[in-house]
Write a protein that holds these residues in place. Sequence first.
Motif, mmCIF file in Angstrom:
data_model
loop_
_atom_site.group_PDB
_atom_site.id
_atom_site.type_symbol
_atom_site.label_atom_id
_atom_site.label_comp_id
_atom_site.label_asym_id
_atom_site.label_seq_id
_atom_site.Cartn_x
_atom_site.Cartn_y
_atom_site.Cartn_z
ATOM 1 N N TYR A 67 50.789 142.459 85.347
ATOM 2 C CA TYR A 67 49.707 141.728 84.675
ATOM 3 C C TYR A 67 49.591 140.312 85.222
ATOM 4 O O TYR A 67 48.489 139.785 85.401
ATOM 5 N N LEU A 68 50.740 139.694 85.516
ATOM 6 C CA LEU A 68 50.729 138.345 86.082
ATOM 7 C C LEU A 68 50.281 138.362 87.540
ATOM 8 O O LEU A 68 49.550 137.476 87.988
ATOM 9 N N ILE A 69 50.722 139.378 88.281
ATOM 10 C CA ILE A 69 50.333 139.471 89.685
ATOM 11 C C ILE A 69 48.827 139.669 89.804
ATOM 12 O O ILE A 69 48.158 139.035 90.622
ATOM 13 N N VAL A 74 43.198 137.527 90.935
ATOM 14 C CA VAL A 74 41.849 137.280 90.426
ATOM 15 C C VAL A 74 41.526 135.788 90.484
ATOM 16 O O VAL A 74 40.406 135.380 90.817
ATOM 17 N N LEU A 75 42.520 134.951 90.217
ATOM 18 C CA LEU A 75 42.291 133.509 90.183
ATOM 19 C C LEU A 75 42.303 132.870 91.565
ATOM 20 O O LEU A 75 41.536 131.936 91.832
ATOM 21 N N PHE A 76 43.159 133.355 92.468
ATOM 22 C CA PHE A 76 43.418 132.630 93.705
ATOM 23 C C PHE A 76 43.092 133.415 94.981
ATOM 24 O O PHE A 76 43.490 133.007 96.068
ATOM 25 N N ALA A 77 42.383 134.514 94.866
ATOM 26 C CA ALA A 77 41.927 135.256 96.040
ATOM 27 C C ALA A 77 40.409 135.349 95.982
ATOM 28 O O ALA A 77 39.855 136.394 95.612
ATOM 29 N N PRO A 78 39.694 134.276 96.333
ATOM 30 C CA PRO A 78 38.235 134.253 96.118
ATOM 31 C C PRO A 78 37.479 135.306 96.911
ATOM 32 O O PRO A 78 36.496 135.863 96.412
ATOM 33 N N GLU A 100 36.533 143.151 83.861
ATOM 34 C CA GLU A 100 36.347 144.271 84.784
ATOM 35 C C GLU A 100 36.916 143.927 86.162
ATOM 36 O O GLU A 100 37.500 144.787 86.821
ATOM 37 N N LEU A 101 36.746 142.683 86.592
ATOM 38 C CA LEU A 101 37.381 142.249 87.836
ATOM 39 C C LEU A 101 38.894 142.366 87.724
ATOM 40 O O LEU A 101 39.572 142.841 88.651
ATOM 41 N N TYR A 102 39.417 141.943 86.585
ATOM 42 C CA TYR A 102 40.856 142.018 86.369
ATOM 43 C C TYR A 102 41.342 143.470 86.373
ATOM 44 O O TYR A 102 42.360 143.807 86.988
ATOM 45 N N ALA A 103 40.608 144.348 85.700
ATOM 46 C CA ALA A 103 40.986 145.760 85.657
ATOM 47 C C ALA A 103 40.979 146.387 87.045
ATOM 48 O O ALA A 103 41.821 147.233 87.374
#
Length: 335
Positions: A67-69, A74-78, A100-103
Amino acid sequence: MSGEASTAEGTAARGRDSAEPASPRAATHGSSASWAAEPERSNAWALRIMCWIALRCGRRIARGVLYLIALYFVLFAPKARRASARYLGRVFGRPARWRELYAHVFCFAATILDRVYFLREGGAGIRIDVHGHEHVQVCLDAGHGAFLTGAHIGSFEALRAAGRGDPQLNIAMVMYPDNARLINNALAAIAPHIKPDIIALGRPDSMLAIRDRLAVNGLIGLLADRAMPGESARANPVRLPFLGQEAVFSDGPFRLAALLRQRMVFMVGLYTGGAHYEVRFMPLADFTRRAATAQEREQRIHAAIADYVALLESLCREMPYNWFNFHDFWREDGA
């Protein structure tokens, strides 16, 4: 995050008659594949830590770390986030939501984690349901092998795990070996007793190795959803509608199957959530009958490509988070 990549041996195009018509909507040389130029975003240290957690702490705790990975990517791979948003927007017919991006990213991470268990622990309680095995068996019973054609959807390791214990389902993968080298090396270190059966692209003997494997009723696996950089001189990248917008696909895998007069079976190992995968085999094309004319051969090749793309689109709509092309697939970021 591009994952290991494969496509058909472009040298199959040498079997074409120079007078044959070109493939429909042939792509230009300038539209070379972007995925191969993407830098590998994985980190060797992080992978080793993740593998240690997976094997020492068990799947439940390891999935908690995922979940953290997934949040990190999602936050740091634009670039990957932008590619995911474009793809999901086309699947859902609206802008993708953050969850949905996170999933999508989490699904990819989950399949990478499960590769550890498939390689080291025989699946660790992961259930795999297989559908359509009879389509592969028909090819094996004919004694001529087959091309098992897939895409960067789901998990190839699940496909291999489903065939473990059946020597007939030993698949030699035709691969572009340089991309995601870090991930493959790390996983090889986890399971040194497993020697992947790979036929590398771009070598003088690649075509002969494929032919020899088929001659002993072998199975050749390749992923046909990415065109190789520089491939257009030997095969025809073609534009076909995919999720509402034209995308570039290569006719190399299909031209190779036609040249060697082989059947093609679509393969996919879908991750359906939790500890469950669904492996499917579906008939795709049959080139065992020699075409009467060059025009007929081209028509059959083009029909097979269209069927392949239609299958991809159907699977993406059914299981949208299993699509693992985290790069500029539709080539929208400029020439």
